[in-house]
Design a protein around this motif. Structure first.
Motif, PDB file in Angstrom:
ATOM      1  N   THR A 100       0.856  -1.198   0.000  1.00 57.05           N
ATOM      2  CA  THR A 100       0.000   0.000   0.000  1.00 57.05           C
ATOM      3  C   THR A 100       0.887   1.240   0.000  1.00 57.05           C
ATOM      4  O   THR A 100       2.081   1.160   0.298  1.00 57.05           O
ATOM      5  N   GLY A 101       0.289   2.378  -0.345  1.00 53.24           N
ATOM      6  CA  GLY A 101       1.030   3.631  -0.242  1.00 53.24           C
ATOM      7  C   GLY A 101       1.124   4.401  -1.547  1.00 53.24           C
ATOM      8  O   GLY A 101       0.536   4.044  -2.568  1.00 53.24           O
ATOM      9  N   ASP A 102       1.904   5.490  -1.501  1.00 52.72           N
ATOM     10  CA  ASP A 102       2.027   6.401  -2.642  1.00 52.72           C
ATOM     11  C   ASP A 102       2.699   5.748  -3.840  1.00 52.72           C
ATOM     12  O   ASP A 102       2.380   6.062  -4.988  1.00 52.72           O
ATOM     13  N   GLU A 103       3.668   4.852  -3.583  1.00 49.59           N
ATOM     14  CA  GLU A 103       4.332   4.169  -4.688  1.00 49.59           C
ATOM     15  C   GLU A 103       3.304   3.360  -5.502  1.00 49.59           C
ATOM     16  O   GLU A 103       3.328   3.364  -6.737  1.00 49.59           O
ATOM     17  N   VAL A 104       2.406   2.707  -4.809  1.00 45.88           N
ATOM     18  CA  VAL A 104       1.360   1.924  -5.477  1.00 45.88           C
ATOM     19  C   VAL A 104       0.446   2.852  -6.273  1.00 45.88           C
ATOM     20  O   VAL A 104       0.053   2.539  -7.403  1.00 45.88           O
ATOM     21  N   LYS A 105       0.114   4.008  -5.717  1.00 42.89           N
ATOM     22  CA  LYS A 105      -0.717   4.970  -6.449  1.00 42.89           C
ATOM     23  C   LYS A 105      -0.034   5.410  -7.746  1.00 42.89           C
ATOM     24  O   LYS A 105      -0.682   5.540  -8.791  1.00 42.89           O
ATOM     25  N   SER A 106       1.270   5.655  -7.674  1.00 42.67           N
ATOM     26  CA  SER A 106       2.015   6.060  -8.870  1.00 42.67           C
ATOM     27  C   SER A 106       1.968   4.968  -9.934  1.00 42.67           C
ATOM     28  O   SER A 106       1.799   5.247 -11.128  1.00 42.67           O
ATOM     29  N   ILE A 107       2.113   3.723  -9.492  1.00 37.61           N
ATOM     30  CA  ILE A 107       2.052   2.581 -10.411  1.00 37.61           C
ATOM     31  C   ILE A 107       0.663   2.492 -11.045  1.00 37.61           C
ATOM     32  O   ILE A 107       0.530   2.305 -12.255  1.00 37.61           O
ATOM     33  N   GLN A 108      -0.361   2.626 -10.223  1.00 37.93           N
ATOM     34  CA  GLN A 108      -1.737   2.546 -10.730  1.00 37.93           C
ATOM     35  C   GLN A 108      -2.030   3.668 -11.719  1.00 37.93           C
ATOM     36  O   GLN A 108      -2.649   3.444 -12.761  1.00 37.93           O
ATOM     37  N   ARG A 109      -1.582   4.879 -11.401  1.00 36.85           N
ATOM     38  CA  ARG A 109      -1.811   6.009 -12.309  1.00 36.85           C
ATOM     39  C   ARG A 109      -1.125   5.778 -13.653  1.00 36.85           C
ATOM     40  O   ARG A 109      -1.701   6.033 -14.717  1.00 36.85           O
TER      41      ARG A 109
ATOM     42  N   SER B 107      -2.908   5.274 -17.301  1.00 37.53           N
ATOM     43  CA  SER B 107      -2.658   6.140 -18.452  1.00 37.53           C
ATOM     44  C   SER B 107      -2.240   5.334 -19.675  1.00 37.53           C
ATOM     45  O   SER B 107      -2.440   5.769 -20.811  1.00 37.53           O
ATOM     46  N   LEU B 108      -1.667   4.152 -19.445  1.00 37.66           N
ATOM     47  CA  LEU B 108      -1.229   3.291 -20.550  1.00 37.66           C
ATOM     48  C   LEU B 108      -2.324   2.319 -20.990  1.00 37.66           C
ATOM     49  O   LEU B 108      -2.135   1.561 -21.940  1.00 37.66           O
ATOM     50  N   GLY B 109      -3.452   2.333 -20.284  1.00 43.17           N
ATOM     51  CA  GLY B 109      -4.575   1.487 -20.675  1.00 43.17           C
ATOM     52  C   GLY B 109      -4.569   0.088 -20.097  1.00 43.17           C
ATOM     53  O   GLY B 109      -5.385  -0.757 -20.494  1.00 43.17           O
ATOM     54  N   TYR B 110      -3.707  -0.171 -19.114  1.00 41.15           N
ATOM     55  CA  TYR B 110      -3.627  -1.512 -18.526  1.00 41.15           C
ATOM     56  C   TYR B 110      -4.491  -1.660 -17.275  1.00 41.15           C
ATOM     57  O   TYR B 110      -4.904  -2.754 -16.929  1.00 41.15           O
ATOM     58  N   TYR B 111      -4.737  -0.560 -16.580  1.00 42.33           N
ATOM     59  CA  TYR B 111      -5.425  -0.621 -15.294  1.00 42.33           C
ATOM     60  C   TYR B 111      -6.730   0.166 -15.352  1.00 42.33           C
ATOM     61  O   TYR B 111      -6.753   1.314 -15.795  1.00 42.33           O
ATOM     62  N   LYS B 112      -7.823  -0.453 -14.925  1.00 45.00           N
ATOM     63  CA  LYS B 112      -9.144   0.174 -15.002  1.00 45.00           C
ATOM     64  C   LYS B 112      -9.736   0.477 -13.623  1.00 45.00           C
ATOM     65  O   LYS B 112     -10.834   1.007 -13.522  1.00 45.00           O
ATOM     66  N   GLY B 113      -9.008   0.132 -12.577  1.00 48.44           N
ATOM     67  CA  GLY B 113      -9.549   0.300 -11.231  1.00 48.44           C
ATOM     68  C   GLY B 113      -9.295   1.671 -10.645  1.00 48.44           C
ATOM     69  O   GLY B 113      -8.844   2.594 -11.319  1.00 48.44           O
ATOM     70  N   SER B 114      -9.574   1.794  -9.355  1.00 43.60           N
ATOM     71  CA  SER B 114      -9.383   3.058  -8.641  1.00 43.60           C
ATOM     72  C   SER B 114      -7.916   3.233  -8.267  1.00 43.60           C
ATOM     73  O   SER B 114      -7.217   2.267  -7.962  1.00 43.60           O
ATOM     74  N   VAL B 115      -7.474   4.488  -8.284  1.00 47.31           N
ATOM     75  CA  VAL B 115      -6.116   4.797  -7.826  1.00 47.31           C
ATOM     76  C   VAL B 115      -6.200   4.985  -6.312  1.00 47.31           C
ATOM     77  O   VAL B 115      -6.327   6.097  -5.803  1.00 47.31           O
TER      78      VAL B 115
END
Length: 236
Positions: free
Chosen positions: A50-59, A63-71
């Protein structure tokens, strides 16, 4: 004169040995590269992190179209699946763990900046990699021009606003899915990446380019050509 940090080769952790001073071939614009002198530390995010690093990865994955969930900063199964898909597409170990190599490919290592006037070590590496794969056999000017197109897209509102986002955008660069992507990066491509970053744009501000003898794509052939360098037509 703008200062940029760059690795001398494509390893994740490097002790730099030199300061390189050169000048762009066109326009005589000089550049100064300060290589990193200390090791870079990388977070390792995986299922349960968990944490900000995970948020950066999710964002970035979003943006690249791989992740559709919540940041939300929670590395759940959906984030792991997105990381795995990204890794598989890049041809790296698809284990769903976002460690050193995956962060590098995502452009999240080495202090990436969100403003378009400076680029991280991993940005420079990735730009050189795509230049090497896309412009193999082209003149040095043609290599710099390919790098300039990537950077022009970063600045353009119709494209992602990071180098990694532009390079890994679905269907943008065929080289990321062919054998050229895994060839050693040419030294000339590394120099070309720096020259492009420092402002040399032989493409004339182009945001597209194509080899007319290798593609029949109607969209590409419809674009207004602003420059021809070697086998590539550079377009707006």
């Amino acid at each position: 004169m703008t200062v940029y940090k760059a690795f001398k080769n494509f390893t994740a952790v490097i002790t730099a040995l030199a300061i390189i001073i050169g000048s762009a071939v066109a326009g005589g614009a000089g550049y100064l590269i300060y290589t990193q002198t200390a090791q870079t530390s990388y977070a390792v995010s995986k299922l349960g992190s968990t944490g900000d690093e995970v948020k950066s990865i999710q964002r970035k994955l979003s943006s690249l179209g791989y992740y559709k969930g919540s940041v939300d900063g929670i590395y759940g199964q959906q984030t792991k699946s997105a990381v795995t898909s990204f890794q598989r597409n890049c041809g790296i170990t698809a284990d769903g763990i976002c460690g050193q190599q995956t962060l590098l490919y995502l452009g999240l290592s080495g202090g990436s900046s969100s403003n378009n006037t400076s680029y991280s070590n991993s940005d420079v590496q990735l730009l050189a990699k795509v230049i090497s794969a896309e412009a193999r056999g082209e003149s040095y000017e043609g290599q710099v021009a390919v790098g300039a197109v990537v950077l022009n897209r970063v600045k353009h509102p119709s494209f992602p606003d990071t180098i990694s986002g532009v390079v890994y955008q679905n269907g943008a660069f065929s080289c990321v899915n062919d054998s050229n992507w895994y060839e050693p990066v040419a030294e000339s491509a590394k120099r070309a990446a720096i020259d492009a970053i420092n402002g040399w744009d032989p493409s004339g501000g182009a945001i597209y380019y194509f080899n007319a003898s290798k593609t029949n794509d109607a969209f590409m052939h419809s674009r207004p050509v602003v420059k021809v360098i070697g086998d590539h037509r550079f377009c707006k």
